[in-house]
Design a protein around this motif. Structure first.
Motif, PDB file in Angstrom:
ATOM      1  N   VAL A  18       0.853  -1.187   0.000  1.00 34.54           N
ATOM      2  CA  VAL A  18       0.000   0.000   0.000  1.00 34.54           C
ATOM      3  C   VAL A  18       0.895   1.245   0.000  1.00 34.54           C
ATOM      4  N   GLN A  19       0.399   2.317  -0.618  1.00 31.24           N
ATOM      5  CA  GLN A  19       1.201   3.530  -0.752  1.00 31.24           C
ATOM      6  C   GLN A  19       0.708   4.665   0.135  1.00 31.24           C
ATOM      7  N   GLY A 139       5.905  -2.939   7.857  1.00 28.52           N
ATOM      8  CA  GLY A 139       5.062  -3.890   8.568  1.00 28.52           C
ATOM      9  C   GLY A 139       4.184  -4.643   7.590  1.00 28.52           C
ATOM     10  N   VAL A 140       3.387  -5.563   8.098  1.00 33.88           N
ATOM     11  CA  VAL A 140       2.503  -6.320   7.218  1.00 33.88           C
ATOM     12  C   VAL A 140       1.221  -6.684   7.962  1.00 33.88           C
ATOM     13  N   LEU A 141       0.111  -6.523   7.266  1.00 35.44           N
ATOM     14  CA  LEU A 141      -1.207  -6.935   7.755  1.00 35.44           C
ATOM     15  C   LEU A 141      -1.619  -8.177   6.996  1.00 35.44           C
ATOM     16  N   PRO A 260       4.702   0.362   4.089  1.00 38.09           N
ATOM     17  CA  PRO A 260       6.050   0.923   4.057  1.00 38.09           C
ATOM     18  C   PRO A 260       6.426   1.571   5.390  1.00 38.09           C
ATOM     19  N   PRO A 261       7.712   1.626   5.712  1.00 39.14           N
ATOM     20  CA  PRO A 261       8.135   2.189   7.010  1.00 39.14           C
ATOM     21  C   PRO A 261       7.660   3.613   7.232  1.00 39.14           C
ATOM     22  N   THR A 266       1.810   7.575  10.261  1.00 41.98           N
ATOM     23  CA  THR A 266       0.589   8.205   9.742  1.00 41.98           C
ATOM     24  C   THR A 266      -0.632   7.332  10.005  1.00 41.98           C
ATOM     25  N   ILE A 267      -0.495   6.032   9.752  1.00 42.43           N
ATOM     26  CA  ILE A 267      -1.618   5.122   9.972  1.00 42.43           C
ATOM     27  C   ILE A 267      -1.931   5.019  11.460  1.00 42.43           C
TER      28      ILE A 267
END
Length: 319
Positions: A18-19, A139-141, A260-261, A266-267
């Motif tokens: 994702v961007q 990271g990864v979901l 992305p790192p 932000t998330i």
């Protein structure tokens, strides 16, 4: 502990990078709404290089170049841990008739190595875990389609009335593992009486027998039937902006959304609007302790009421 082999989520066809935060939230909803009647559980890892492995499997891996531990080795170690836990006197903490499955869930909750994999019903909780730290690595979901999988309560008196009168406490876990082997599928374990942390995280466990041949896709030690990966093109269509278009996958047994790192913070900030924050997801003493030790607690000395040294605190009395 041996360094894991990078699962290469995107390159392997099961992952999508994702961007933006908008794309991350949109991707989650596109997975949820891909087909009616599907059920998913979610897992977040703050390091995208981590493979899907139970804590017990990770502990047993000495050399990544060697074959993965098989079911027999995992089972031997599992039984040895359960035996020592009972000898230590831990079973009464979860009830005088705690089954192996119930005790296993209890040990997992307290950080002992087990075959159980922590997952959650709430994708926003898992997304928070994917973004909670290590801002220098992605990271990864992870999303798992668990539609139709058997679900076992961690504590169920009926588990103790099965076909093993000599080992009533062992029967529930043995039966779950045997059915997992026969049907080549994992199972879910639902906490019977969730504590504050489990309830806040909407947590449960994904587990199963170690398959004779791995499913691939960065998943080790779980009998998940993956099939062919959807690939970058179909995932791009699925998660794209605007109306849904032809060319998206018709089913998605598993998907990895890589964050992305530079997007993690932000998330995390956006997730506070959904009440996803450390104090909510770890609402216990252990959570506060870990947050304090990890410098996640900012002590505001200015907010403390006027302080008087005990040497000068005459109002407190002299006797």
């Amino acid at each position: 502990m041996a360094e894991q082999v990078d699962p290469q989520w995107v390159r392997g066809g099961w992952g999508y990078r994702v961007q933006t935060q908008d794309e991350a939230f949109r991707a989650i909803m596109r997975i949820v709404s891909l087909a009616p009647g599907r059920q998913y559980v979610w897992r977040g890892s703050t390091d995208r290089r981590h493979r899907v492995r139970s804590s017990l499997l990770r502990e047993l891996i000495v050399d990544e170049a060697e074959p993965l531990p098989d079911e027999l080795l995992v089972r031997q170690n599992e039984l040895a841990i359960l035996r020592e836990a009972r000898a230590w006197g831990l079973a009464p903490e979860v009830g005088p008739l705690a089954s192996d499955l119930h005790l296993l869930a209890h040990l997992q909750h307290h950080g002992l190595p087990t075959r159980l994999l922590d997952v959650t019903h709430n994708p926003m909780t898992a997304l928070w875990f994917a973004c909670e730290g290590e801002d220098d690595v992605g990271g990864v979901l992870l999303a798992f389609d668990v539609t139709g999988l058997p679900t076992y309560p961690a504590s169920d008196p009926q588990q103790q009335t099965g076909g093993l009168p000599s080992e009533p406490l062992a029967w529930g876990l043995r039966r779950a593992l045997r059915l997992s082997a026969l049907h080549a599928q994992p199972f879910l374990v639902r906490p019977t009486v969730p504590d504050a942390r489990t309830a806040a995280q909407e947590a449960l466990f994904l587990s199963g027998v170690v398959p004779r041949t791995g499913p691939g896709g960065g998943i080790d030690g779980l009998p998940i039937q993956l099939g062919r990966p959807p690939g970058k093109e179909k995932l791009t269509v699925l998660f794209g902006e605007g109306r849904r278009q032809a060319g998206r996958p018709t089913k998605l047994p598993f998907c990895a959304l890589v964050v992305p790192p530079d997007l993690k913070a932000t998330i995390r900030n956006h997730l506070t609007a959904l009440n996803r924050r450390r104090s909510v997801l770890y609402p216990d003493v252990d959570g506060f302790r870990d947050a304090y030790r990890g410098s996640h607690v900012d002590l505001d000395l200015g907010a403390v009421r006027s302080v008087v040294s005990a040497h000068d605190d005459v109002d407190a009395g002299t006797r």
